[in-house]
Write an enzyme that holds these catalytic residues in place. Structure first.
Site, PDB file in Angstrom:
ATOM      1  N   HIS A  13       4.016  39.619  81.447  1.00  0.00           N
ATOM      2  CA  HIS A  13       3.694  39.683  82.727  1.00  0.00           C
ATOM      3  C   HIS A  13       3.525  38.723  83.122  1.00  0.00           C
ATOM      4  O   HIS A  13       2.565  37.880  82.543  1.00  0.00           O
ATOM      5  CB  HIS A  13       2.851  41.313  81.649  1.00  0.00           C
ATOM      6  CG  HIS A  13       3.276  42.222  81.521  1.00  0.00           C
ATOM      7  ND1 HIS A  13       4.199  43.336  82.149  1.00  0.00           N
ATOM      8  CD2 HIS A  13       3.713  42.006  79.793  1.00  0.00           C
ATOM      9  CE1 HIS A  13       4.558  43.747  81.112  1.00  0.00           C
ATOM     10  NE2 HIS A  13       3.997  43.967  79.750  1.00  0.00           N
ATOM     11  N   ASP A  66      11.668  41.890  72.174  1.00  0.00           N
ATOM     12  CA  ASP A  66      10.787  42.496  72.777  1.00  0.00           C
ATOM     13  C   ASP A  66      10.049  41.479  73.921  1.00  0.00           C
ATOM     14  O   ASP A  66       8.809  42.161  73.620  1.00  0.00           O
ATOM     15  CB  ASP A  66       9.476  43.872  71.617  1.00  0.00           C
ATOM     16  CG  ASP A  66       8.752  45.077  72.645  1.00  0.00           C
ATOM     17  OD1 ASP A  66       9.283  44.183  73.677  1.00  0.00           O
ATOM     18  OD2 ASP A  66       8.113  45.130  72.455  1.00  0.00           O
ATOM     19  N   ARG A  94      13.461  42.196  83.368  1.00  0.00           N
ATOM     20  CA  ARG A  94      12.715  43.104  84.562  1.00  0.00           C
ATOM     21  C   ARG A  94      13.113  43.510  85.682  1.00  0.00           C
ATOM     22  O   ARG A  94      12.507  43.418  86.859  1.00  0.00           O
ATOM     23  CB  ARG A  94      11.859  42.102  85.069  1.00  0.00           C
ATOM     24  CG  ARG A  94      10.978  41.903  83.947  1.00  0.00           C
ATOM     25  CD  ARG A  94       9.739  43.272  83.028  1.00  0.00           C
ATOM     26  NE  ARG A  94       8.687  42.791  82.288  1.00  0.00           N
ATOM     27  CZ  ARG A  94       8.364  43.683  81.027  1.00  0.00           C
ATOM     28  NH1 ARG A  94       9.078  44.934  81.152  1.00  0.00           N
ATOM     29  NH2 ARG A  94       7.093  43.640  80.247  1.00  0.00           N
TER      30      ARG A  94
HETATM   31  O1  DOR Z   1       3.710  46.992  75.038  1.00  0.00           O
HETATM   32  C1  DOR Z   1       4.454  47.758  76.187  1.00  0.00           C
HETATM   33  N1  DOR Z   1       5.604  46.661  76.758  1.00  0.00           N
HETATM   34  N2  DOR Z   1       4.989  48.550  75.152  1.00  0.00           N
HETATM   35  C2  DOR Z   1       6.441  49.228  76.179  1.00  0.00           C
HETATM   36  O2  DOR Z   1       7.325  50.087  75.619  1.00  0.00           O
HETATM   37  C3  DOR Z   1       7.296  48.330  77.642  1.00  0.00           C
HETATM   38  C4  DOR Z   1       6.600  46.575  76.959  1.00  0.00           C
HETATM   39  C5  DOR Z   1       7.168  46.204  78.704  1.00  0.00           C
HETATM   40  O3  DOR Z   1       8.299  46.456  78.895  1.00  0.00           O
HETATM   41  O4  DOR Z   1       6.523  45.242  79.376  1.00  0.00           O
HETATM   42 ZN    ZN Z   2      10.073  46.300  74.217  1.00  0.00          ZN
END
Ligand code: DOR
Ligand code: ZN
Length: 461
Positions: free
Chosen positions: A323, A319, A66
């Site tokens: 958020h 991944d 981020r």
């Molecule tokens: O759900 C997702 N979140 N898909 C993505 O491609 C990016 C990712 C994110 O950066 O939060």
């Molecule tokens: Zn990703």
């Protein structure tokens, strides 16, 4: 040779199996695996691993730090603090930032940020959309490019302008360029046209909910994933470009990769923490937006475990996609307006080791998927294994120390984890990057700037 540190008494997972040995570290490298009885003339500092496992650190090639741009969610320091306690010794950052990493200048700026702030070793995957910039970036020490296979709508989040590419001709053009570099092309598979039709149905029925979103992305046994992956496998074959497919989650696409590998296509792929540990319908119902990412139906999850076990799915990558609660809460009633993705870098390796204890895969395969395969696929030739000459990127794990994940222990800026309350049977006692501790007993001891760029160095003995 001066031994700078010795890890004593542990069970060391090496490429040829698990052995009882002490690990000697010299100048940041693994200098020897020796019998615990062997005394050494000079006393080096030790880490006692008696009764514990000594593993290679995880190499996580899919991390959303981020920074720059979305530092209210996370930044490089907080990401790598989580990495350190989570046993991750190398991260590759993703380009959906502000500014997005689409040019050599923006890439160099991001490198500077890692140099100042990262606790663990690092690299970055810029987006491949501008041919001239891709050629320039291809001459740097990056190991991969990334693309989101979405229609580039110019919106800011999560796929900012310049990071999405859906046009087949453009994809092939990028593969042709990347095939001339020594990099791999990481692709987030997606089929926007199918998704428009499918999600249109859910939205017109008023199902803008976690259940609706989960069902839409998994609709018709994951047709949006399967068609995208069939296409990119074919283009990879047509171009000779080495590719890496992000977040595997359907039965057919795993089979497609299995067959492509058998034909000799240079394809690797990953599974993210949520697909293995957070993707049941129960998770969708109870955690709603906090669990999404994506729903993986039970039979698909079985195929994912099978693919991970037989090596079709080469590696684990987090991944890590943090958020804020506010960005998630809206999803209970308007899931398509919520930010999707889940945080996970702090817990993936322990959760995988817990799965080993539950018989889901062997310890050797877990370590291979967490460390060796990502290092191999991205040519980090000095990382991912415990063997003489390799970087001393190490984790000491205690398989007898049960603990529970809680929101209180989260080192992410967002202050929550979808795994709050989850028991884990293996605790990570120590993480070392090139021989220096970055986490001890669950506390971060690494300093910003301690991490170095992880490149395709050759191994010297
Ligand atoms: O759900 C997702 N979140 N898909 C993505 O491609 C990016 C990712 C994110 O950066 O939060
Ligand atoms: Zn990703």
């Amino acid at each position: 040779m001066t031994v700078d540190r010795r890890i004593t008494g542990g069970t060391v997972v090496t490429p040829t199996g698990s052995v009882q040995a002490d690990v000697l570290i010299s100048d940041g490298k693994i200098a020897g695996l020796v019998s615990p009885e062997l005394g050494l003339a000079a006393d080096a500092p030790t880490i006692d691993a008696t009764g514990k496992l000594v593993l290679p650190g995880m190499v996580d090639v899919h991390v959303h730090t981020r920074e720059p741009g979305y530092t209210h969610k996370e930044d490089i320091l907080t990401t790598t603090q989580q990495a350190a306690v989570g046993g991750v010794t190398t991260i590759f950052g993703m380009p959906n930032l502000a500014p997005p990493t689409t040019t050599l200048d923006s890439l160099n700026d991001v490198f500077e940020l890692y140099r100042e702030k990262s606790i663990v070793d690092w690299n970055h995957n810029p987006a491949a959309t501008d041919p001239a910039e891709v050629e320039k970036m291809g001459r740097t020490d990056i190991r991969a490019f990334k693309i989101y296979m979405v229609v580039d709508t110019g919106r800011t989040y999560p796929h900012p302008a310049g990071t999405g590419m859906h046009d087949h001709g453009h994809l092939l053009q990028m593969m042709d360029i990347i095939a001339t570099t020594d990099k791999r092309f990481i692709i987030h598979p997606h089929d926007q046209a199918l998704m428009d039709y499918i999600e249109g149905g859910y939205l017109s029925r008023g199902e803008n909910t976690p259940a609706g979103y989960a069902s839409a992305y998994a609709a018709r046994e994951g047709v949006i994933w399967d068609t995208a992956i069939d296409l990119i496998l074919r283009l990879a074959e047509a171009s000779g470009c080495p590719i890496h497919i992000a977040h595997m989650q359907t039965r057919r696409s795993i089979e497609a990769v299995r067959q492509a590998k058998a034909r000799g296509v240079d394809v690797t792929c990953e599974v993210n923490h949520w697909a293995l540990f957070l993707s049941t319908w129960h998770d969708v119902e109870t955690l709603g937006p906090y669990a999404l990412s994506y729903w993986v139906p039970d039979d698909a999850r079985e195929a994912v475990w099978e693919g991970l076990n037989d090596g079709t799915i080469d590696m684990i990558s987090s991944d890590h996609a943090p958020h804020t609660r506010e960005e998630k809460e809206v999803g209970w009633t308007q899931m398509w307006s919520s930010h999707t993705g889940t945080p996970g870098i702090q817990y993936y390796y322990p959760l995988l080791l817990d799965a080993v204890k539950r018989g889901k895969l062997s310890l050797e395969r877990a370590v291979d998927a967490a460390a060796h395969q990502p290092a191999k696929a991205f040519a980090l030739n000095t990382k991912g294994r415990i063997a003489v000459g390799y970087d001393a990127d190490l984790v000491v794990a205690d398989p007898e120390h049960s603990w529970t994940i809680t929101n209180d222990g989260v080192l992410s800026k967002i202050g929550w984890t979808p795994y709050d309350g989850r028991p884990v049977s293996c605790f990570l006692d120590a993480t070392l990057v090139r021989g220096e501790p970055v986490a001890l007993h669950g506390d971060v001891v690494g300093k910003p700037g301690q991490g170095r760029m992880a490149t395709a160095q050759t191994l010297s003995h």
